[in-house]
Design a protein around this motif. Sequence first.
Motif: not given
Lengths: 288, 278
Positions: B5-29
């Motif tokens: 579904s589009g919802l799942r696709v968009a959620a997956r894209l957002e997760v992947q996008e954030s995992l690629r971004a530095r903010w998430f790793f800084l945040y998790a750290a």
Amino acid sequence: MIEIRNLTKRFDGRAVLDALSLRIAAQDRIALVGSNGAGKTTLFRCLLGHYGYDGEIIIDGASARRREPALLAQVAFVPQLPPPLRMPVGELLRFAHETTGAERAVMEGMAAKLGIDLDAVARQPFYRLSGGQKQKILVTVALAREAKLLIFDEPSANLDPAARGAFIELLAARQDCAMLIASHRLEEVAPLVNRVVELDRGKVVLDDAVADRLSAGEQHACMVVLREMHEPMARAFLSWGLTARGDLTFTGQVPAAESFRFLSMLSRYAGLVEKFSMDVESHRRKGH
Amino acid sequence: MSHPSGLRVAARLEVQESLRARWFFLYAAVFFGLMLLLAFTGISESRVLGFTGLSRLLVTYIQITMAVLPLFILVTTARSLVGDREVGNLEYMLAFPMRLGHWYWGKFLGRLILIVVPVLAALAFAVVYGELRGHDVPWMQVSLYAGLVCALAACFLGLGFFLSSLARSTEVSLGSSLVIWLLLVALLDLLLLSILIRSQFDPAFIVGIALANPLQTFRTASMILFDPQLILLGPASYIILDRFGVPGYVVWALVYPSVLGVVAAAAGFWRFRSTDLV
């Protein structure tokens, strides 16, 4: 297929599209021309449902007031500037497949013709590719879709000459859909199109149905006088069927449907042209 | 082949996008590292105001989380939609036949998952650490804190989406996020509320502000298990306890911020859908 009636889009009170009306048939291939700010990109965004607007856009009999996924499923789009997507190319292709049904094998075939290996770039972030590579990927995704309307906004701006040629061939091979192509490289898209629509200040100021005149067999009498002899240019004139009258004068007939492409060719040598004429009216009278 | 579904696709894209971004790793750290830091500096062995062991560790962690988590969420989310619009990503992505609602709420869900996972992982680590150190695990406290973190995350994520939908530039979106965060911090019991109490404002008005401020709600609920009389809040606590009781207040602290966040996100979606998308 698409009927646009009195389409008006204003920004801060200024009409960028001003009661624009246009009908696009299922097999139409339209070159959309106009200077910067004429309203080409705004028209595309209205067609894609990105903008609200006044007026009507009717696609296959249904009014498309705002963004409708069912209608977007029939439209493939390549923007003027590739977006700086951070996702890897492989993820973009997967997204395109999941949302539009475009098959990976078809995309690979298209990409190969454009000179890019999808497997080689699949893991690379899209925004890190060169301008030409990005454009090839976007064109690949658009052409792999079973869309009824292709919208290209300056599609070949970043392509190298070989890819540009391949792109034109791929477009020419698509006979199953309408095309709306905004391009400043008119000489490239001229052989593809059957209509030239010019926008100026948000209105259609020219709607030249090339195909109609082509079927009527209309010809333009043409004469070119050069300042000095230039062999490549002379060869180009002869290839168009013009005849040399003396050293520097060439005359002959140019098919009306090809006049656009002929003028584009001529513009490359504008500095060498002493005198030029193309008589439209006399031959229209003869033809009728 | 069926497509997700589009919802799942968009959620997956957002997760992947954030995992690629530095903010998430800084945040998790920051949030996981904070728990590590607190655990290994021996805070669970100390005693302050009767708190000791794992409870002391969790209370300290959750109080710091309350201060930093909303800011992190607002700053990173406020740029999300408006940033994509500015650089042209929206123009391209929204030309694909995906429902606008799926795209928007998929992004919301994907980001919510990413925000809560590091904090919940830190809480899970604290439980394991406590077990290894021989501390009693306060399961009620752990569960409450997990719920409060989810509620707080949903609340500020919704506010971030709302601001990002409303703003036409990243600067405006970021600036308004900071103003909202500062306002909510100012309306905590430590700052403006204490001044209002000293100025003898109507207690109902002050309690109203305290209940409406998701940061204050979080702060009060995080203490309520150990301070059931809400002595820390002073006289205002009588009104809260009379009206809600402890269980009622816990339910309020879990439900209100979540609803506020979803309503804010829904208002953002309405705004996003009803104006020019790009």
